[in-house]
Write a protein that holds these residues in place. Structure first.
Motif, short mmCIF file in Angstrom:
data_model
loop_
_atom_site.label_atom_id
_atom_site.label_comp_id
_atom_site.label_asym_id
_atom_site.label_seq_id
_atom_site.Cartn_x
_atom_site.Cartn_y
_atom_site.Cartn_z
N THR A 1 12.36 -37.53 66.81
CA THR A 1 10.91 -37.53 67.00
C THR A 1 10.53 -36.87 68.32
O THR A 1 9.57 -36.09 68.40
N LEU A 2 11.31 -37.16 69.36
CA LEU A 2 11.06 -36.56 70.66
C LEU A 2 11.28 -35.06 70.62
O LEU A 2 10.51 -34.28 71.22
N LEU A 3 12.32 -34.61 69.92
CA LEU A 3 12.59 -33.18 69.80
C LEU A 3 11.45 -32.48 69.06
O LEU A 3 11.05 -31.37 69.42
N GLU A 4 10.93 -33.13 68.03
CA GLU A 4 9.82 -32.55 67.30
C GLU A 4 8.60 -32.40 68.21
O GLU A 4 7.90 -31.37 68.17
N ALA A 5 8.37 -33.41 69.05
CA ALA A 5 7.25 -33.35 69.98
C ALA A 5 7.42 -32.23 71.00
O ALA A 5 6.44 -31.69 71.52
N GLN A 6 8.67 -31.86 71.28
CA GLN A 6 8.94 -30.77 72.22
C GLN A 6 8.83 -29.40 71.56
O GLN A 6 8.99 -28.38 72.23
N GLY A 7 8.57 -29.38 70.26
CA GLY A 7 8.41 -28.11 69.56
C GLY A 7 9.70 -27.57 68.98
O GLY A 7 9.75 -26.41 68.55
N VAL A 8 10.76 -28.39 68.92
CA VAL A 8 12.03 -27.95 68.32
C VAL A 8 11.86 -27.93 66.81
O VAL A 8 11.40 -28.91 66.21
N SER A 9 12.24 -26.84 66.18
CA SER A 9 12.01 -26.66 64.75
C SER A 9 12.85 -27.64 63.93
O SER A 9 13.87 -28.17 64.39
N ALA A 10 12.41 -27.86 62.68
CA ALA A 10 13.15 -28.74 61.77
C ALA A 10 14.56 -28.21 61.53
O ALA A 10 15.52 -28.99 61.40
N GLU A 11 14.69 -26.88 61.45
CA GLU A 11 16.01 -26.28 61.23
C GLU A 11 16.97 -26.61 62.37
O GLU A 11 18.13 -26.96 62.15
N LEU A 12 16.50 -26.51 63.60
CA LEU A 12 17.35 -26.83 64.75
C LEU A 12 17.60 -28.33 64.85
O LEU A 12 18.71 -28.76 65.17
N ARG A 13 16.58 -29.14 64.58
CA ARG A 13 16.76 -30.59 64.65
C ARG A 13 17.82 -31.05 63.65
O ARG A 13 18.57 -31.99 63.92
N ALA A 14 17.91 -30.37 62.52
CA ALA A 14 18.88 -30.75 61.49
C ALA A 14 20.32 -30.51 61.94
O ALA A 14 21.25 -31.07 61.36
N ARG A 15 20.51 -29.71 62.98
CA ARG A 15 21.86 -29.45 63.47
C ARG A 15 22.43 -30.63 64.26
O ARG A 15 23.64 -30.72 64.44
N LEU A 16 21.57 -31.49 64.75
CA LEU A 16 22.01 -32.58 65.62
C LEU A 16 22.55 -33.74 64.77
O LEU A 16 21.83 -34.32 63.96
#
Length: 326
Positions: free
Chosen positions: A267-282
Protein backbone atom coordinates in the motif's frame (compact mmCIF):
# COMPACT_ATOMS: atom_id res chain seq x y z
CA UNK A 1 34.25 -22.41 3.00
CA UNK A 2 31.48 -23.58 0.66
CA UNK A 3 29.79 -26.94 1.12
CA UNK A 4 30.93 -28.34 -2.24
CA UNK A 5 32.90 -27.31 -5.32
CA UNK A 6 30.94 -25.08 -7.71
CA UNK A 7 31.72 -25.00 -11.48
CA UNK A 8 33.74 -21.81 -10.91
CA UNK A 9 35.83 -23.63 -8.30
CA UNK A 10 36.54 -26.45 -10.76
CA UNK A 11 37.75 -23.93 -13.35
CA UNK A 12 39.90 -22.22 -10.71
CA UNK A 13 41.48 -25.60 -9.97
CA UNK A 14 42.37 -25.99 -13.65
CA UNK A 15 43.81 -22.48 -13.80
CA UNK A 16 45.85 -22.84 -10.60
CA UNK A 17 47.29 -26.21 -11.52
CA UNK A 18 48.04 -25.04 -15.04
CA UNK A 19 49.82 -21.95 -13.72
CA UNK A 20 51.94 -24.25 -11.57
CA UNK A 21 53.05 -26.14 -14.68
CA UNK A 22 50.94 -29.23 -13.99
CA UNK A 23 48.98 -31.11 -16.62
CA UNK A 24 45.22 -31.44 -16.13
CA UNK A 25 42.00 -32.68 -17.69
CA UNK A 26 38.49 -31.30 -17.71
CA UNK A 27 35.82 -34.00 -17.41
CA UNK A 28 32.21 -33.16 -18.34
CA UNK A 29 28.97 -35.07 -17.86
CA UNK A 30 27.38 -34.99 -21.33
CA UNK A 31 24.77 -37.73 -21.23
CA UNK A 32 22.58 -39.67 -18.79
CA UNK A 33 20.69 -42.94 -19.11
CA UNK A 34 18.31 -43.35 -16.21
CA UNK A 35 18.53 -41.17 -13.09
CA UNK A 36 21.68 -39.88 -11.45
CA UNK A 37 22.72 -37.62 -8.61
CA UNK A 38 24.30 -35.05 -10.96
CA UNK A 39 22.97 -33.19 -13.97
CA UNK A 40 24.23 -32.82 -17.51
CA UNK A 41 26.93 -30.16 -17.60
CA UNK A 42 28.44 -31.15 -14.23
CA UNK A 43 32.22 -30.86 -14.42
CA UNK A 44 35.23 -32.27 -12.63
CA UNK A 45 38.90 -31.34 -12.95
CA UNK A 46 41.75 -33.81 -12.50
CA UNK A 47 45.48 -33.17 -12.21
CA UNK A 48 48.11 -35.68 -13.28
CA UNK A 49 49.02 -36.38 -9.66
CA UNK A 50 45.43 -37.51 -8.97
CA UNK A 51 44.21 -34.39 -7.17
CA UNK A 52 40.75 -33.34 -8.28
CA UNK A 53 37.87 -30.90 -7.81
CA UNK A 54 34.20 -31.71 -8.31
CA UNK A 55 32.41 -35.07 -8.48
CA UNK A 56 29.85 -37.06 -10.46
CA UNK A 57 28.51 -39.65 -8.06
CA UNK A 58 29.50 -38.78 -4.51
CA UNK A 59 32.23 -41.41 -4.50
CA UNK A 60 30.85 -44.32 -6.56
CA UNK A 61 33.03 -43.89 -9.65
CA UNK A 62 35.41 -41.04 -8.82
CA UNK A 63 38.49 -43.27 -8.57
CA UNK A 64 37.78 -44.72 -11.99
CA UNK A 65 37.20 -41.23 -13.44
CA UNK A 66 40.50 -39.98 -12.02
CA UNK A 67 42.33 -43.00 -13.47
CA UNK A 68 40.75 -42.43 -16.89
CA UNK A 69 41.59 -38.73 -16.76
CA UNK A 70 45.23 -39.40 -15.90
CA UNK A 71 45.43 -41.80 -18.85
CA UNK A 72 43.92 -39.15 -21.13
CA UNK A 73 46.42 -36.57 -19.85
CA UNK A 74 49.36 -38.85 -20.53
CA UNK A 75 48.39 -39.76 -24.11
CA UNK A 76 46.80 -36.37 -24.87
CA UNK A 77 43.70 -37.84 -26.47
CA UNK A 78 40.15 -36.70 -25.78
CA UNK A 79 37.59 -39.42 -25.24
CA UNK A 80 33.91 -39.98 -24.53
CA UNK A 81 33.49 -42.78 -22.00
CA UNK A 82 30.36 -44.46 -20.63
CA UNK A 83 30.32 -45.41 -16.94
CA UNK A 84 27.62 -47.56 -15.38
CA UNK A 85 24.94 -49.24 -17.49
CA UNK A 86 26.27 -50.04 -20.97
CA UNK A 87 29.89 -49.33 -20.04
CA UNK A 88 32.78 -51.51 -21.23
CA UNK A 89 34.02 -51.33 -17.63
CA UNK A 90 31.79 -54.09 -16.30
CA UNK A 91 33.31 -53.86 -12.81
CA UNK A 92 32.33 -50.20 -12.39
CA UNK A 93 28.64 -49.72 -11.70
CA UNK A 94 26.43 -46.95 -10.35
CA UNK A 95 24.20 -48.14 -7.47
CA UNK A 96 21.16 -46.57 -9.16
CA UNK A 97 21.73 -48.78 -12.21
CA UNK A 98 22.09 -45.77 -14.52
CA UNK A 99 24.72 -44.89 -17.09
CA UNK A 100 26.54 -41.60 -17.63
CA UNK A 101 28.67 -40.36 -20.52
CA UNK A 102 31.78 -38.39 -19.60
CA UNK A 103 33.79 -36.31 -22.05
CA UNK A 104 37.49 -36.15 -21.14
CA UNK A 105 39.23 -33.01 -22.44
CA UNK A 106 42.93 -33.34 -21.57
CA UNK A 107 45.38 -30.45 -21.40
CA UNK A 108 42.80 -27.63 -21.63
CA UNK A 109 44.56 -24.43 -22.73
CA UNK A 110 44.88 -21.64 -20.20
CA UNK A 111 43.30 -18.94 -22.42
CA UNK A 112 39.69 -20.20 -22.56
CA UNK A 113 39.74 -21.29 -18.91
CA UNK A 114 41.01 -17.86 -17.88
CA UNK A 115 38.49 -16.11 -20.14
CA UNK A 116 35.66 -18.13 -18.61
CA UNK A 117 36.74 -17.15 -15.11
CA UNK A 118 36.93 -13.48 -16.11
CA UNK A 119 33.40 -13.58 -17.53
CA UNK A 120 32.03 -15.23 -14.40
CA UNK A 121 33.84 -12.71 -12.20
CA UNK A 122 32.14 -9.97 -14.24
CA UNK A 123 28.78 -11.66 -13.49
CA UNK A 124 28.31 -12.84 -17.09
CA UNK A 125 27.37 -16.37 -18.19
CA UNK A 126 29.85 -18.32 -20.27
CA UNK A 127 29.77 -21.11 -22.84
CA UNK A 128 32.77 -23.41 -23.20
CA UNK A 129 32.73 -25.40 -26.45
CA UNK A 130 34.21 -28.88 -25.95
CA UNK A 131 34.93 -30.85 -29.12
CA UNK A 132 35.28 -34.60 -29.28
CA UNK A 133 38.84 -34.07 -30.51
CA UNK A 134 39.78 -32.18 -27.35
CA UNK A 135 39.42 -28.54 -28.43
CA UNK A 136 38.30 -26.23 -25.64
CA UNK A 137 37.18 -22.71 -26.55
CA UNK A 138 34.79 -19.90 -25.71
CA UNK A 139 31.64 -19.80 -27.87
CA UNK A 140 28.61 -17.47 -27.96
CA UNK A 141 25.83 -18.56 -25.65
CA UNK A 142 23.31 -20.89 -27.32
CA UNK A 143 19.85 -19.51 -27.94
CA UNK A 144 17.12 -20.42 -25.46
CA UNK A 145 17.45 -21.88 -22.00
CA UNK A 146 20.85 -21.96 -20.36
CA UNK A 147 21.18 -25.72 -20.67
CA UNK A 148 24.45 -27.50 -21.40
CA UNK A 149 23.96 -29.79 -24.41
CA UNK A 150 25.44 -31.26 -27.55
CA UNK A 151 25.27 -28.91 -30.54
CA UNK A 152 26.50 -30.85 -33.54
CA UNK A 153 29.85 -32.42 -32.71
CA UNK A 154 30.64 -30.05 -29.85
CA UNK A 155 29.30 -30.00 -26.31
CA UNK A 156 28.18 -26.54 -25.17
CA UNK A 157 29.07 -26.29 -21.49
CA UNK A 158 27.02 -23.35 -20.19
CA UNK A 159 27.92 -21.93 -16.78
CA UNK A 160 25.91 -19.20 -15.10
CA UNK A 161 27.41 -16.70 -12.67
CA UNK A 162 27.25 -18.05 -9.13
CA UNK A 163 24.35 -17.10 -6.87
CA UNK A 164 24.84 -13.69 -5.28
CA UNK A 165 22.75 -12.62 -2.31
CA UNK A 166 22.61 -8.97 -1.29
CA UNK A 167 21.31 -8.38 2.24
CA UNK A 168 20.13 -5.00 3.53
CA UNK A 169 19.03 -4.95 7.16
CA UNK A 170 20.10 -5.43 10.74
CA UNK A 171 19.94 -7.81 13.67
CA UNK A 172 20.22 -11.58 13.85
CA UNK A 173 18.06 -11.96 10.76
CA UNK A 174 20.82 -10.23 8.80
CA UNK A 175 23.84 -11.91 10.41
CA UNK A 176 22.26 -15.36 10.47
CA UNK A 177 21.20 -15.23 6.82
CA UNK A 178 24.60 -13.87 5.76
CA UNK A 179 26.44 -16.64 7.60
CA UNK A 180 24.31 -19.47 6.21
CA UNK A 181 24.40 -18.09 2.66
CA UNK A 182 28.20 -17.83 2.79
CA UNK A 183 28.45 -21.42 4.04
CA UNK A 184 26.19 -22.55 1.21
CA UNK A 185 28.60 -20.99 -1.27
CA UNK A 186 26.68 -17.91 -2.40
CA UNK A 187 28.48 -14.63 -2.96
CA UNK A 188 27.23 -12.55 -0.05
CA UNK A 189 27.16 -8.76 0.33
CA UNK A 190 25.62 -7.11 3.38
CA UNK A 191 24.63 -3.50 4.07
CA UNK A 192 23.62 -2.49 7.58
CA UNK A 193 23.28 0.65 9.73
CA UNK A 194 24.35 -1.42 12.75
CA UNK A 195 28.12 -1.18 13.31
CA UNK A 196 28.00 -4.17 15.67
CA UNK A 197 26.47 -6.36 12.95
CA UNK A 198 29.03 -5.07 10.46
CA UNK A 199 31.97 -5.78 12.76
CA UNK A 200 30.75 -9.33 13.41
CA UNK A 201 30.38 -10.15 9.71
CA UNK A 202 33.78 -8.67 8.88
CA UNK A 203 35.45 -11.02 11.38
CA UNK A 204 33.94 -13.90 9.40
CA UNK A 205 35.17 -12.64 6.04
CA UNK A 206 31.77 -11.55 4.75
CA UNK A 207 31.69 -8.41 2.61
CA UNK A 208 29.75 -5.75 4.51
CA UNK A 209 29.32 -1.98 4.24
CA UNK A 210 27.78 0.59 6.55
CA UNK A 211 24.34 1.72 5.37
CA UNK A 212 24.26 5.46 5.97
CA UNK A 213 21.01 6.54 4.33
CA UNK A 214 17.43 5.27 4.42
CA UNK A 215 16.59 7.25 1.30
CA UNK A 216 19.29 6.26 -1.19
CA UNK A 217 20.07 2.70 -2.21
CA UNK A 218 23.80 1.84 -2.14
CA UNK A 219 25.64 1.28 -5.43
CA UNK A 220 25.12 -2.48 -5.59
CA UNK A 221 25.54 -3.22 -9.34
CA UNK A 222 22.48 -5.47 -9.77
CA UNK A 223 22.39 -8.36 -12.22
CA UNK A 224 19.93 -11.14 -13.16
CA UNK A 225 21.85 -13.71 -11.09
CA UNK A 226 21.52 -11.81 -7.81
CA UNK A 227 18.86 -11.81 -5.09
CA UNK A 228 18.12 -8.83 -2.85
CA UNK A 229 16.68 -9.24 0.65
CA UNK A 230 15.49 -6.50 2.98
CA UNK A 231 15.79 -7.70 6.58
CA UNK A 232 14.47 -4.85 8.71
CA UNK A 233 11.94 -4.86 11.51
CA UNK A 234 12.02 -1.06 11.41
CA UNK A 235 10.17 -0.29 8.17
CA UNK A 236 11.35 3.33 8.20
CA UNK A 237 14.69 2.07 6.93
CA UNK A 238 13.23 0.34 3.88
CA UNK A 239 10.44 2.70 2.79
CA UNK A 240 12.40 4.40 0.00
CA UNK A 241 15.02 1.72 -0.61
CA UNK A 242 12.54 -0.96 -1.65
CA UNK A 243 10.91 1.35 -4.20
CA UNK A 244 14.29 2.02 -5.80
CA UNK A 245 15.35 -1.65 -5.80
CA UNK A 246 12.23 -2.84 -7.65
CA UNK A 247 13.49 -1.07 -10.78
CA UNK A 248 16.68 -3.17 -10.88
CA UNK A 249 17.39 -6.52 -12.51
CA UNK A 250 17.37 -8.97 -9.62
CA UNK A 251 15.78 -12.39 -10.08
CA UNK A 252 14.42 -12.20 -6.53
CA UNK A 253 13.51 -9.25 -4.31
CA UNK A 254 11.98 -9.93 -0.91
CA UNK A 255 11.36 -8.21 2.41
CA UNK A 256 10.97 -9.47 5.96
CA UNK A 257 7.57 -9.37 7.61
CA UNK A 258 4.17 -10.98 8.09
CA UNK A 259 1.41 -11.07 5.50
CA UNK A 260 -0.15 -8.01 7.13
CA UNK A 261 3.19 -6.20 7.07
CA UNK A 262 3.62 -7.07 3.41
CA UNK A 263 0.15 -5.76 2.54
CA UNK A 264 0.97 -2.49 4.30
CA UNK A 265 4.26 -2.29 2.44
CA UNK A 266 2.51 -2.71 -0.91
CA UNK A 267 0.00 0.00 0.00
CA UNK A 268 2.84 2.36 0.85
CA UNK A 269 4.61 1.58 -2.44
CA UNK A 270 1.41 2.31 -4.34
CA UNK A 271 1.15 5.65 -2.56
CA UNK A 272 4.71 6.42 -3.69
CA UNK A 273 3.67 5.89 -7.30
CA UNK A 274 5.31 2.47 -7.77
CA UNK A 275 3.49 0.65 -10.58
CA UNK A 276 1.51 -2.55 -10.05
CA UNK A 277 4.00 -4.38 -12.28
CA UNK A 278 6.93 -3.40 -10.07
CA UNK A 279 5.02 -4.00 -6.84
CA UNK A 280 4.31 -7.55 -8.02
CA UNK A 281 8.05 -8.24 -8.05
CA UNK A 282 8.33 -7.88 -4.29
CA UNK A 283 8.03 -11.20 -2.46
CA UNK A 284 6.50 -11.45 0.96
CA UNK A 285 6.20 -13.11 3.34
CA UNK A 286 9.57 -14.54 2.38
CA UNK A 287 10.79 -18.09 2.94
CA UNK A 288 9.58 -21.66 2.46
CA UNK A 289 8.52 -22.15 6.09
CA UNK A 290 5.43 -20.08 7.00
CA UNK A 291 5.37 -17.72 9.99
CA UNK A 292 8.77 -18.60 11.45
CA UNK A 293 9.95 -16.30 14.25
CA UNK A 294 13.36 -17.86 14.81
CA UNK A 295 16.27 -16.07 13.04
CA UNK A 296 18.06 -19.35 12.32
CA UNK A 297 14.94 -20.95 10.88
CA UNK A 298 14.22 -17.82 8.88
CA UNK A 299 17.72 -17.90 7.37
CA UNK A 300 17.27 -21.55 6.32
CA UNK A 301 13.76 -20.89 5.02
CA UNK A 302 14.74 -17.86 2.96
CA UNK A 303 17.94 -19.38 1.58
CA UNK A 304 15.99 -22.43 0.38
CA UNK A 305 13.52 -20.23 -1.46
CA UNK A 306 16.22 -18.04 -3.00
CA UNK A 307 18.27 -21.06 -4.13
CA UNK A 308 15.21 -22.61 -5.78
CA UNK A 309 14.43 -19.36 -7.60
CA UNK A 310 18.05 -19.05 -8.73
CA UNK A 311 17.87 -22.54 -10.22
CA UNK A 312 14.69 -21.56 -12.08
CA UNK A 313 16.29 -18.31 -13.30
CA UNK A 314 19.23 -20.27 -14.72
CA UNK A 315 16.89 -22.69 -16.47
CA UNK A 316 14.90 -19.85 -18.04
CA UNK A 317 17.96 -18.45 -19.79
CA UNK A 318 19.67 -15.16 -20.46
CA UNK A 319 17.15 -12.34 -20.74
CA UNK A 320 17.34 -8.58 -20.47
CA UNK A 321 15.24 -9.05 -17.36
CA UNK A 322 14.73 -12.35 -15.60
CA UNK A 323 11.10 -12.85 -14.69
CA UNK A 324 10.42 -13.45 -11.03
CA UNK A 325 9.88 -17.16 -10.45
CA UNK A 326 6.49 -18.22 -9.23
Amino acid sequence: MAITDAPEDVLRFLAARGSAGERTALVTLTGIEGSTSRGIGTIMAVAEDGACAGSFSGGCIEKAVVAEAIDAIRDGDARLVRFGAGSPYIDIRLPCGSGIDLLFSPLPPAAPVGAALELLAARKPVCLALDRDGRVGIDPLPQGAMLSRWIGEAFALVIAPPLRIVLIGQGEELTGTARLAACYGARVEAYTPDEGNAALLRTEGIAVQHLRSSRTLPDISPDPWSALLFLFHDRDWEEHLVAQALKDDYFYIGALGSRKTHEGRLTLLEAQGVSAELRARLRGPIGMIPATRDPQMLALSVLGEVAACYRDAVMVGVQAKVEQCE
